[in-house]
Design a protein around this motif. Structure first.
Motif, PDB file in Angstrom:
ATOM      1  N   ALA A   1     -70.271  21.169 -47.516  1.00  0.00           N
ATOM      2  CA  ALA A   1     -70.553  21.265 -46.075  1.00  0.00           C
ATOM      3  C   ALA A   1     -72.038  21.401 -45.756  1.00  0.00           C
ATOM      4  O   ALA A   1     -72.465  21.123 -44.644  1.00  0.00           O
ATOM      5  CB  ALA A   1     -69.790  22.434 -45.473  1.00  0.00           C
ATOM      6  N   ASP A   2     -72.838  21.863 -46.724  1.00  0.00           N
ATOM      7  CA  ASP A   2     -74.266  21.993 -46.448  1.00  0.00           C
ATOM      8  C   ASP A   2     -75.098  21.108 -47.382  1.00  0.00           C
ATOM      9  O   ASP A   2     -76.310  21.259 -47.483  1.00  0.00           O
ATOM     10  CB  ASP A   2     -74.718  23.457 -46.561  1.00  0.00           C
ATOM     11  CG  ASP A   2     -74.382  24.066 -47.910  1.00  0.00           C
ATOM     12  OD1 ASP A   2     -73.660  23.422 -48.707  1.00  0.00           O
ATOM     13  OD2 ASP A   2     -74.835  25.186 -48.178  1.00  0.00           O
TER      14      ASP A   2
ATOM     15  N   ASN B   1     -61.976  25.049 -44.806  1.00  0.00           N
ATOM     16  CA  ASN B   1     -63.230  24.338 -44.553  1.00  0.00           C
ATOM     17  C   ASN B   1     -63.095  22.854 -44.866  1.00  0.00           C
ATOM     18  O   ASN B   1     -62.298  22.458 -45.719  1.00  0.00           O
ATOM     19  CB  ASN B   1     -64.371  24.927 -45.391  1.00  0.00           C
ATOM     20  CG  ASN B   1     -64.889  26.235 -44.824  1.00  0.00           C
ATOM     21  OD1 ASN B   1     -65.128  26.349 -43.625  1.00  0.00           O
ATOM     22  ND2 ASN B   1     -65.031  27.228 -45.678  1.00  0.00           N
ATOM     23  N   VAL B   2     -63.927  22.060 -44.221  1.00  0.00           N
ATOM     24  CA  VAL B   2     -63.835  20.609 -44.359  1.00  0.00           C
ATOM     25  C   VAL B   2     -64.165  20.157 -45.794  1.00  0.00           C
ATOM     26  O   VAL B   2     -63.700  19.113 -46.241  1.00  0.00           O
ATOM     27  CB  VAL B   2     -64.781  19.910 -43.343  1.00  0.00           C
ATOM     28  CG1 VAL B   2     -64.570  18.404 -43.340  1.00  0.00           C
ATOM     29  CG2 VAL B   2     -64.556  20.447 -41.943  1.00  0.00           C
ATOM     30  N   ASP B   3     -64.946  20.953 -46.506  1.00  0.00           N
ATOM     31  CA  ASP B   3     -65.319  20.523 -47.869  1.00  0.00           C
ATOM     32  C   ASP B   3     -64.310  20.946 -48.938  1.00  0.00           C
ATOM     33  O   ASP B   3     -64.530  20.724 -50.131  1.00  0.00           O
ATOM     34  CB  ASP B   3     -66.737  20.979 -48.226  1.00  0.00           C
ATOM     35  CG  ASP B   3     -66.924  22.487 -48.160  1.00  0.00           C
ATOM     36  OD1 ASP B   3     -65.922  23.207 -47.932  1.00  0.00           O
ATOM     37  OD2 ASP B   3     -68.066  22.936 -48.336  1.00  0.00           O
TER      38      ASP B   3
ATOM     39  N   ARG C   1     -62.473  18.588 -38.237  1.00  0.00           N
ATOM     40  CA  ARG C   1     -62.718  19.988 -38.633  1.00  0.00           C
ATOM     41  C   ARG C   1     -61.400  20.737 -38.755  1.00  0.00           C
ATOM     42  O   ARG C   1     -60.479  20.504 -37.971  1.00  0.00           O
ATOM     43  CB  ARG C   1     -63.638  20.695 -37.621  1.00  0.00           C
ATOM     44  CG  ARG C   1     -65.039  20.140 -37.675  1.00  0.00           C
ATOM     45  CD  ARG C   1     -66.049  20.969 -36.929  1.00  0.00           C
ATOM     46  NE  ARG C   1     -67.341  20.325 -37.090  1.00  0.00           N
ATOM     47  CZ  ARG C   1     -68.169  20.002 -36.105  1.00  0.00           C
ATOM     48  NH1 ARG C   1     -67.858  20.315 -34.873  1.00  0.00           N
ATOM     49  NH2 ARG C   1     -69.307  19.399 -36.357  1.00  0.00           N
TER      50      ARG C   1
ATOM     51  N   PHE D   1     -61.380  24.346 -39.319  1.00  0.00           N
ATOM     52  CA  PHE D   1     -61.664  25.784 -39.302  1.00  0.00           C
ATOM     53  C   PHE D   1     -60.480  26.538 -38.701  1.00  0.00           C
ATOM     54  O   PHE D   1     -59.816  26.023 -37.805  1.00  0.00           O
ATOM     55  CB  PHE D   1     -62.893  26.078 -38.437  1.00  0.00           C
ATOM     56  CG  PHE D   1     -64.115  25.260 -38.764  1.00  0.00           C
ATOM     57  CD1 PHE D   1     -64.367  24.834 -40.065  1.00  0.00           C
ATOM     58  CD2 PHE D   1     -65.028  24.943 -37.777  1.00  0.00           C
ATOM     59  CE1 PHE D   1     -65.511  24.094 -40.345  1.00  0.00           C
ATOM     60  CE2 PHE D   1     -66.172  24.206 -38.054  1.00  0.00           C
ATOM     61  CZ  PHE D   1     -66.412  23.780 -39.339  1.00  0.00           C
ATOM     62  N   PRO D   2     -60.252  27.765 -39.154  1.00  0.00           N
ATOM     63  CA  PRO D   2     -59.175  28.553 -38.550  1.00  0.00           C
ATOM     64  C   PRO D   2     -59.386  28.687 -37.040  1.00  0.00           C
ATOM     65  O   PRO D   2     -60.488  28.966 -36.595  1.00  0.00           O
ATOM     66  CB  PRO D   2     -59.322  29.925 -39.230  1.00  0.00           C
ATOM     67  CG  PRO D   2     -60.015  29.633 -40.530  1.00  0.00           C
ATOM     68  CD  PRO D   2     -60.937  28.480 -40.245  1.00  0.00           C
TER      69      PRO D   2
ATOM     70  N   ARG E   1     -59.358  26.321 -34.910  1.00  0.00           N
ATOM     71  CA  ARG E   1     -59.912  25.095 -34.314  1.00  0.00           C
ATOM     72  C   ARG E   1     -58.890  24.361 -33.423  1.00  0.00           C
ATOM     73  O   ARG E   1     -59.212  23.858 -32.370  1.00  0.00           O
ATOM     74  CB  ARG E   1     -60.371  24.171 -35.452  1.00  0.00           C
ATOM     75  CG  ARG E   1     -60.722  22.748 -35.023  1.00  0.00           C
ATOM     76  CD  ARG E   1     -62.154  22.602 -34.633  1.00  0.00           C
ATOM     77  NE  ARG E   1     -62.481  21.242 -34.273  1.00  0.00           N
ATOM     78  CZ  ARG E   1     -63.644  20.864 -33.753  1.00  0.00           C
ATOM     79  NH1 ARG E   1     -64.577  21.765 -33.557  1.00  0.00           N
ATOM     80  NH2 ARG E   1     -63.889  19.636 -33.444  1.00  0.00           N
TER      81      ARG E   1
END
Lengths: 420, 169
Positions: A186-187, A275-277, A379, A381-382, A384
């Motif tokens: 993600a980063d 998480n997306v990754d 995405r 994420f919780p 979302r």
């Protein structure tokens, strides 16, 4: 002085011969836009700056797309402020029902190769698929750009992602970008401009290129740029005014890093919560029961995505709730003309009007506590897409469709084998 | 600048800052700030007081471009965020609204605990954990960001000088 695609676009936008990574520049924007999640805060900032006017009414665009049609009186008030602003400043507003900003901006002819596109939305990187430098900003930056036509930018390092080969049967551009996100995390590309190259990107459709560029931000990228290809040139030629001049990287351009992949071995991929990754091959998640499927969004709500879903849904009934939302009225209309909407309804899917809708947890199919959803969005994420204890899996339209038919996460290749 | 630490982990995304439940209900920062960090930890907001310094892991603020995220963090009184790294849009937005965002080393952040007293000198680029008696330097902002930060954000800068920093260069 040689440059990458990003450096060449930014040099031109800042009226310099060349720029280097790390330079702070002030650049002229070609188009700046905001939507119902970000526009009114930008209007507030303009008021604070005592400058409630726009620099060029043709280069500022507003979209009502995040919660459209409005699900609440409070959101209706936000929409009305946008309508008032649009009237007052003679700025184009795409109202309820037109579609998602990232679909409309290029399809309405606002994006050209070499453009500097500034959007008050993180998925603005999508427009890199059109050989433009496109990046997301907050409402203050958007307000200043709307007011002055300028934005300060730090010139990013460029990294080159060479993708070669053909995707295997059952594997889509979404699987490819999920694979990249799983690989780089993600980063992994925080602050950098991704520059795609190679035969895979060269051959892809406009819809597929947009899916890949769109999720560049999920690796932290400031922009995800692609060289113009023939499909995109043809697509744009029907929509933009004036000549189309592609921006190519110079032969001796400097890349911070270069990565190469042969895409042939990539499998259908799924991003598991939180998480997306957190990306895994679909084979590792097969059999997990789901409550809801969502096919749509700026990532995968285009005609090609509906066609992919129908490869599996056609003639079958879904076991879980399946919501399909075309990304724009144009997509919806094309799908209608081709008979896709009827096929979706026959499969017991729900077809909604163009909106971001459930992707950003606004409305039209939010997940309840402990529900499991599989979604073609960007995405997971919780919280979302509804309750914080709901689980969101991200996948391609093929995987989403196969999962809808089974009521559990399913490898789409199981279905595609039968027909091939 | 001096404050007590509230410690957070890696990848604190913008949906954690403001939950999906609220982010499309209102645009009012004061109203939204009542729900800060609710989906990350419902008890977290009680620990944040005026002056709190958030110390976090990597990729703080990733996700949405919505400026509401740094704005609610500023609204509840947080004076600075120190992290291993930031997502770029969040970083930009924080600078524009005058919320200091500082990148510190992994070891400094890993050795800092919740409740520690931390002080920051933005101009000199010094961060100090007074509780643990450790100190390190960070690269101060480039001059043009530094002036924006000193004036409390780009809007305050414009209101004071009647121009943006780049207009006067």
């Amino acid at each position: 002085m040689s440059g990458t695609i990003a450096e060449k676009i930014l040099a031109k936008a800042s009226r310099k011969k060349y720029v280097e990574p790390g330079d702070f520049i002030v650049a002229d924007v070609d188009v700046v836009f905001a939507h119902d999640g970000t526009a009114t805060l930008a209007f507030d900032v303009m008021k604070e700056l005592n400058e409630e006017k726009v620099f060029d009414s043709k280069k500022v665009v507003l979209f009502i797309d995040h919660a459209a049609p409005s699900p609440s009186p409070a959101i209706s008030a936000i929409h009305n402020r946008m309508r008032d602003f649009s009237k007052l400043h003679n700025v184009k507003l795409y109202d309820v029902g037109n579609g998602i900003c990232h679909q409309l901006l290029p399809s309405e002819g606002y994006v050209k190769p070499g453009s500097l596109v500034i959007g008050a939305d993180s998925h603005t990187v999508t427009h890199g698929a059109f050989n433009a430098f496109a990046t997301g900003v907050g409402s203050t930056d958007a307000a200043i750009a709307m007011m002055t036509g300028k934005i300060w930018l730090k010139v990013p390092e460029s990294i080159k992602l060479e993708l070669n080969g053909n995707l295997s049967e059952g594997v889509t551009s979404k699987d490819l970008v999920l694979f990249l996100i799983g690989n780089f995390k993600a980063d992994g590309f925080n602050y950098v401009a991704i520059e795609y190259s190679g035969s895979t990107i060269e051959k892809l459709s406009v819809d597929s290129r947009m899916t890949i560029a769109n999720m560049g931000v999920e690796m932290g990228a400031k922009a995800s740029l692609m060289p113009l290809n023939e499909n995109t040139r043809v697509w744009l030629s029907k929509r933009v005014q004036g000549p189309i001049t592609p921006v190519e990287p110079d032969k001796d351009a400097t890349y911070y890093k270069t990565y190469s992949f042969d895409v042939k071995s990539i499998e259908p991929m799924v991003a598991a919560p939180p998480n997306v990754d957190n990306v895994k091959p679909v084979t590792e998640l097969e059999g997990l029961e789901i409550d809801q499927v969502f096919i749509g969004s700026c990532t995968n709500g285009r005609l090609e995505d509906i066609e992919l879903a129908l490869r599996i849904l056609k003639g079958r009934k879904v076991k879980s709730r399946c919501i399909v939302i075309p990304a724009s009225k144009e997509v919806y209309y094309e799908a209608l003309k081709k008979g896709y909407i009827e096929e979706l309804l026959r499969s017991n899917c729900v077809v909604g009007p163009p909106t971001c809708g459930p992707c950003i947890g606004a409305h039209m199919g939010l997940l309840g506590p402990n529900e499991v959803g599989i979604s073609t969005t960007n995405r997971n994420f919780p919280g979302r897409m509804g309750d914080r204890d709901a689980k969101i899996f991200l996948a391609s339209p093929l995987t989403a469709a196969a999962s809808a038919v089974e009521g559990k996460i399913t490898d789409p290749r199981n279905y595609l084998k039968e027909v091939s | 600048m001096r404050g007590k630490v509230v410690k957070l982990g890696d990848h604190v995304n913008t949906d954690f800052v403001i939950s999906g439940k609220y982010k499309f209900k209102t645009q009012d920062i004061k109203e939204l700030s009542k729900h800060i960090f609710e989906d990350l930890d419902p008890t977290l907001s009680q620990k944040i007081t005026v002056g709190t310094i958030i110390v976090a892991g990597k990729n703080f603020g990733y996700g949405s471009s919505r400026e509401h995220a740094p704005r609610v963090i500023k609204e509840v009184g947080v004076s600075a965020i120190v992290a291993k790294s930031f997502a770029r849009i969040f970083f930009r937005n924080a600078i524009n609204i005058g919320l200091p965002v500082i990148v510190a080393s992994e070891s400094f952040i890993d050795s800092t605990d919740e409740g520690d007293k931390v002080s920051l000198d933005l101009e000199k680029g010094i961060i100090r954990n007074e509780t643990k008696n450790m100190e390190e330097n960070f690269k101060p902002y480039p001059s043009f960001i530094s002036v924006v930060m000193r004036e409390g954000g780009i809007v305050s800068y414009f209101r004071k000088y009647g121009a943006f920093p780049w207009d006067t260069r």
